[in-house]
Design a protein around this motif. Structure first.
Motif, PDB file in Angstrom:
ATOM      1  N   VAL A 134      24.449  75.608   2.735  1.00  0.00           N
ATOM      2  CA  VAL A 134      24.780  75.701   4.143  1.00  0.00           C
ATOM      3  C   VAL A 134      26.265  76.018   4.260  1.00  0.00           C
ATOM      4  O   VAL A 134      27.085  75.459   3.539  1.00  0.00           O
ATOM      5  CB  VAL A 134      24.475  74.361   4.856  1.00  0.00           C
ATOM      6  CG1 VAL A 134      24.876  74.419   6.306  1.00  0.00           C
ATOM      7  CG2 VAL A 134      23.013  74.014   4.721  1.00  0.00           C
ATOM      8  N   THR A 135      26.623  76.916   5.167  1.00  0.00           N
ATOM      9  CA  THR A 135      28.019  77.232   5.405  1.00  0.00           C
ATOM     10  C   THR A 135      28.560  76.267   6.445  1.00  0.00           C
ATOM     11  O   THR A 135      28.031  76.170   7.546  1.00  0.00           O
ATOM     12  CB  THR A 135      28.175  78.679   5.903  1.00  0.00           C
ATOM     13  OG1 THR A 135      27.605  79.552   4.939  1.00  0.00           O
ATOM     14  CG2 THR A 135      29.629  79.029   6.103  1.00  0.00           C
TER      15      THR A 135
ATOM     16  N   PRO B  27       9.294  85.267   6.952  1.00  0.00           N
ATOM     17  CA  PRO B  27       9.682  83.951   6.431  1.00  0.00           C
ATOM     18  C   PRO B  27      10.064  82.976   7.542  1.00  0.00           C
ATOM     19  O   PRO B  27      10.380  83.379   8.665  1.00  0.00           O
ATOM     20  CB  PRO B  27      10.892  84.270   5.557  1.00  0.00           C
ATOM     21  CG  PRO B  27      11.483  85.478   6.185  1.00  0.00           C
ATOM     22  CD  PRO B  27      10.315  86.281   6.700  1.00  0.00           C
ATOM     23  N   ALA B  28      10.038  81.704   7.199  1.00  0.00           N
ATOM     24  CA  ALA B  28      10.508  80.670   8.117  1.00  0.00           C
ATOM     25  C   ALA B  28      12.024  80.787   8.247  1.00  0.00           C
ATOM     26  O   ALA B  28      12.699  81.363   7.393  1.00  0.00           O
ATOM     27  CB  ALA B  28      10.129  79.294   7.593  1.00  0.00           C
ATOM     28  N   CYS B  29      12.564  80.259   9.303  1.00  0.00           N
ATOM     29  CA  CYS B  29      14.002  80.307   9.548  1.00  0.00           C
ATOM     30  C   CYS B  29      14.737  79.541   8.445  1.00  0.00           C
ATOM     31  O   CYS B  29      14.419  78.382   8.180  1.00  0.00           O
ATOM     32  CB  CYS B  29      14.314  79.695  10.906  1.00  0.00           C
ATOM     33  SG  CYS B  29      16.084  79.629  11.271  1.00  0.00           S
ATOM     34  N   PRO B  30      15.750  80.148   7.812  1.00  0.00           N
ATOM     35  CA  PRO B  30      16.487  79.449   6.764  1.00  0.00           C
ATOM     36  C   PRO B  30      17.407  78.363   7.311  1.00  0.00           C
ATOM     37  O   PRO B  30      17.857  77.498   6.575  1.00  0.00           O
ATOM     38  CB  PRO B  30      17.300  80.559   6.093  1.00  0.00           C
ATOM     39  CG  PRO B  30      17.416  81.624   7.110  1.00  0.00           C
ATOM     40  CD  PRO B  30      16.178  81.532   7.955  1.00  0.00           C
ATOM     41  N   LEU B  31      17.659  78.363   8.614  1.00  0.00           N
ATOM     42  CA  LEU B  31      18.543  77.378   9.204  1.00  0.00           C
ATOM     43  C   LEU B  31      17.799  76.130   9.662  1.00  0.00           C
ATOM     44  O   LEU B  31      18.169  75.021   9.316  1.00  0.00           O
ATOM     45  CB  LEU B  31      19.287  78.016  10.377  1.00  0.00           C
ATOM     46  CG  LEU B  31      20.503  77.298  10.896  1.00  0.00           C
ATOM     47  CD1 LEU B  31      21.557  77.187   9.810  1.00  0.00           C
ATOM     48  CD2 LEU B  31      21.073  78.039  12.083  1.00  0.00           C
TER      49      LEU B  31
ATOM     50  N   ASN C  99      36.468  78.785  10.762  1.00  0.00           N
ATOM     51  CA  ASN C  99      36.889  78.957   9.373  1.00  0.00           C
ATOM     52  C   ASN C  99      35.924  78.227   8.448  1.00  0.00           C
ATOM     53  O   ASN C  99      35.500  77.107   8.741  1.00  0.00           O
ATOM     54  CB  ASN C  99      38.299  78.412   9.157  1.00  0.00           C
ATOM     55  CG  ASN C  99      39.321  79.141  10.001  1.00  0.00           C
ATOM     56  OD1 ASN C  99      39.276  80.351  10.124  1.00  0.00           O
ATOM     57  ND2 ASN C  99      40.218  78.392  10.609  1.00  0.00           N
ATOM     58  N   VAL C 100      35.602  78.838   7.314  1.00  0.00           N
ATOM     59  CA  VAL C 100      34.688  78.235   6.357  1.00  0.00           C
ATOM     60  C   VAL C 100      35.395  77.104   5.617  1.00  0.00           C
ATOM     61  O   VAL C 100      36.529  77.262   5.153  1.00  0.00           O
ATOM     62  CB  VAL C 100      34.178  79.289   5.350  1.00  0.00           C
ATOM     63  CG1 VAL C 100      33.310  78.648   4.289  1.00  0.00           C
ATOM     64  CG2 VAL C 100      33.408  80.379   6.072  1.00  0.00           C
TER      65      VAL C 100
ATOM     66  N   ALA D 236      25.539  71.033   7.944  1.00  0.00           N
ATOM     67  CA  ALA D 236      26.649  71.888   8.357  1.00  0.00           C
ATOM     68  C   ALA D 236      27.509  71.250   9.438  1.00  0.00           C
ATOM     69  O   ALA D 236      28.474  71.843   9.887  1.00  0.00           O
ATOM     70  CB  ALA D 236      26.109  73.224   8.864  1.00  0.00           C
ATOM     71  N   GLU D 237      27.183  70.039   9.876  1.00  0.00           N
ATOM     72  CA  GLU D 237      27.912  69.416  10.972  1.00  0.00           C
ATOM     73  C   GLU D 237      28.822  68.270  10.550  1.00  0.00           C
ATOM     74  O   GLU D 237      29.606  67.796  11.352  1.00  0.00           O
ATOM     75  CB  GLU D 237      26.930  68.902  12.020  1.00  0.00           C
ATOM     76  CG  GLU D 237      26.162  70.002  12.711  1.00  0.00           C
ATOM     77  CD  GLU D 237      25.266  69.463  13.804  1.00  0.00           C
ATOM     78  OE1 GLU D 237      25.445  68.301  14.224  1.00  0.00           O
ATOM     79  OE2 GLU D 237      24.386  70.203  14.245  1.00  0.00           O
TER      80      GLU D 237
END
Length: 115
Positions: free
Chosen positions: A45-46, A7-11, A53-54, A92-93
């Motif tokens: 996205v986390t 698979p392609a990168c999930p990120l 920390n999440v 995520a940023e």
């Protein structure tokens, strides 16, 4: 030669991925993931603060350095608390939030820590 079973990168969504043992690796963004975790939902996205920390919607964060606010003469001071943050979909940023003096802020998580 493209292999359809990898698979392609999930990120980063690049297709230049390869298997390494029981993991997949993306050489473009250095992301590593398990083949069992390839069912990641689109846009999930986390978001993590500067300490790892999440962060979740509704959390409070603290600014770790003085930040100049674009379009304003105000400065967001170190130690300012941003309550009730909102996560930006697929990003995520950045987070969105309001301080006591400034409404509608979009802040980079590298300048924030979870309160």
């Amino acid at each position: 030669m493209e292999t359809p079973d990898i698979p392609a990168c999930p990120l980063c969504a690049m297709e230049n991925t390869y298997p390494d043992g029981d993991m997949y690796i993306c050489p473009d963004c250095a992301h590593e993931w398990s083949p069992l975790s390839t069912t990641i939902e689109e846009g999930l996205v986390t978001v993590r603060d500067v300490n790892g920390n999440v962060l979740n919607d509704g959390d409070s964060v603290v600014v770790i350095k003085d930040l100049k606010v674009k379009g304003s003469s105000l400065t967001l001071k170190q130690g300012s608390v941003i309550r009730g943050i909102r996560l930006v979909d697929g990003d995520a940023e950045h987070i969105e939030g309001n301080s006591e003096k400034i409404k509608g802020l979009v802040l980079k998580v590298c300048f924030l820590k979870k309160a």
